[in-house]
Write a protein that holds these residues in place. Structure first.
Motif, short mmCIF file in Angstrom:
data_model
loop_
_atom_site.label_atom_id
_atom_site.label_comp_id
_atom_site.label_asym_id
_atom_site.label_seq_id
_atom_site.Cartn_x
_atom_site.Cartn_y
_atom_site.Cartn_z
N ARG A 1 1.52 -0.19 4.10
CA ARG A 1 2.37 -1.04 4.82
C ARG A 1 2.28 -0.80 6.30
O ARG A 1 2.18 -1.77 7.08
N GLN A 2 2.32 0.56 6.52
CA GLN A 2 2.17 1.00 8.02
C GLN A 2 0.66 0.37 8.77
O GLN A 2 0.75 -0.26 9.49
N ASN B 1 1.41 -3.38 9.10
CA ASN B 1 2.14 -3.64 10.23
C ASN B 1 1.70 -3.37 11.90
O ASN B 1 1.76 -4.02 12.73
N HIS B 2 0.55 -2.39 11.85
CA HIS B 2 -0.13 -1.89 12.99
C HIS B 2 -1.35 -2.68 13.19
O HIS B 2 -2.01 -2.15 14.14
N HIS B 3 -1.54 -3.45 12.35
CA HIS B 3 -2.85 -4.49 12.63
C HIS B 3 -4.22 -3.80 12.62
O HIS B 3 -5.07 -4.10 13.26
N HIS B 4 -4.10 -3.06 11.68
CA HIS B 4 -5.49 -2.37 11.18
C HIS B 4 -6.17 -3.32 10.06
O HIS B 4 -7.43 -2.71 9.74
N ILE B 5 -5.67 -4.08 9.42
CA ILE B 5 -5.96 -4.81 8.34
C ILE B 5 -6.42 -6.37 8.54
O ILE B 5 -5.55 -6.84 9.16
N THR B 6 -7.26 -6.91 7.71
CA THR B 6 -7.76 -8.19 7.88
C THR B 6 -7.59 -8.82 6.88
O THR B 6 -8.02 -8.37 5.59
N LEU B 7 -7.25 -10.02 6.56
CA LEU B 7 -7.33 -10.84 5.41
C LEU B 7 -7.96 -12.27 5.71
O LEU B 7 -7.64 -12.89 6.44
N ASN B 8 -9.00 -12.26 5.11
CA ASN B 8 -10.16 -13.39 5.32
C ASN B 8 -10.51 -13.55 6.74
O ASN B 8 -10.61 -14.54 7.19
N GLY B 9 -10.83 -12.35 7.13
CA GLY B 9 -11.31 -12.46 8.60
C GLY B 9 -10.20 -12.41 9.73
O GLY B 9 -10.58 -11.98 10.92
N SER C 1 -0.56 -8.99 9.54
CA SER C 1 0.37 -7.98 10.09
C SER C 1 1.96 -7.97 9.13
O SER C 1 2.64 -7.44 9.61
N ILE C 2 1.64 -9.06 8.16
CA ILE C 2 2.92 -9.13 7.21
C ILE C 2 2.60 -8.35 5.91
O ILE C 2 1.69 -9.13 5.15
N ALA C 3 3.40 -7.43 5.65
CA ALA C 3 2.80 -6.50 4.33
C ALA C 3 3.25 -7.30 3.18
O ALA C 3 2.69 -7.14 2.02
N SER C 4 4.26 -8.23 3.21
CA SER C 4 4.52 -9.01 1.98
C SER C 4 3.97 -10.29 1.55
O SER C 4 4.12 -10.98 0.73
N THR C 5 2.69 -10.57 2.58
CA THR C 5 1.87 -11.66 2.35
C THR C 5 1.26 -11.68 0.83
O THR C 5 0.94 -10.68 0.43
N GLN C 6 1.19 -12.75 0.15
CA GLN C 6 0.57 -12.86 -1.19
C GLN C 6 -0.51 -13.09 -1.18
O GLN C 6 -1.12 -14.02 -0.72
N VAL C 7 -1.25 -12.11 -1.77
CA VAL C 7 -2.98 -12.19 -1.80
C VAL C 7 -3.37 -13.17 -2.94
O VAL C 7 -2.75 -12.98 -4.01
N LYS C 8 -4.07 -14.12 -2.79
CA LYS C 8 -4.69 -15.13 -3.86
C LYS C 8 -6.22 -14.61 -4.33
O LYS C 8 -6.98 -14.01 -3.43
N PRO C 9 -6.57 -14.99 -5.45
CA PRO C 9 -7.71 -14.57 -6.04
C PRO C 9 -8.81 -15.05 -5.11
O PRO C 9 -8.73 -16.37 -4.57
#
Length: 200
Positions: free
Chosen positions: A112-113, A116-124, A128-136
């Protein structure tokens, strides 16, 4: 501050299992917390008490607050299939949990940290929102400038593989292939108790 930030081992001892993952302190003191520990006279839990305890355990396990948890349950209830299984699968597909399952972070709190600290990308795109639902089909990765972080490198070295995730340790990038089958989720959760609690 709403989110619990106290000692995690104390909570694990309260529920009688290491709900936050491996914990050497829990292994040393795997009895209830408090002055008397195992010697304390504890009342036999009734149905409501067991249901409430299970809900609280899952909330702590996934790091979800009461309103978030209730909203997730309501969403699960509207989906086709069994409410309890849907609830577990929705919690498993949260972005912070997927980052933890991929092995990018050692715990869900650490995952989560990182989000929140912008270290992760989702689809490029930076997420920054930990509760985002990831889809197949979604691709979760570590930002280029964050790949050298010690916490990430140490965690990736001891990655556990799951059938619904595909992870490239060199690129620090993973793909969410599909929603897991309930039997594949390793946590010991009795979701029916939670359904019974909210059905009252």
């Amino acid at each position: 501050m709403a989110r619990y930030t106290g000692p995690s081992t104390k909570i694990a001892r309260k529920f009688g299992e290491p709900i936050f993952g491996g914990d050497k302190y829990y292994e040393k003191r795997n009895f209830p917390p408090g002055q008397h520990g195992l010697a304390a006279k504890r009342k036999k839990a009734k149905d409501y008490g067991n249901q409430l305890k299970e809900k609280q355990k899952v909330k702590y396990m996934y790091g979800v607050l009461e309103r978030q948890f209730r909203n997730t349950y309501n969403k699960a209830a509207r989906m086709a299939g069994q409410k309890g299984e849907n609830l577990v699968l929705l919690l498993e597909s949260r972005l912070d949990n997927v980052v933890y399952r991929l092995g990018i972070a050692p715990t869900r709190a650490a995952a989560r940290q990182l989000v929140n600290h912008h270290h992760i990308t989702l689809n490029g795109n930076v997420a920054s929102i930990a509760s985002t639902q990831v889809k197949p089909g979604d691709v979760i990765a570590v930002r280029e400038r964050s790949k050298s972080l010690e916490v990430i490198q140490a965690s990736v070295a001891s990655t556990t593989k799951y059938s619904w995730l595909d992870f490239d340790a060199k690129a620090l990038s993973g793909k969410f292939l599909n929603l897991p089958v309930r039997a594949e989720v390793p946590e010991t959760i009795n979701e029916q108790l939670i359904v019974d609690l909210y059905s009252k």
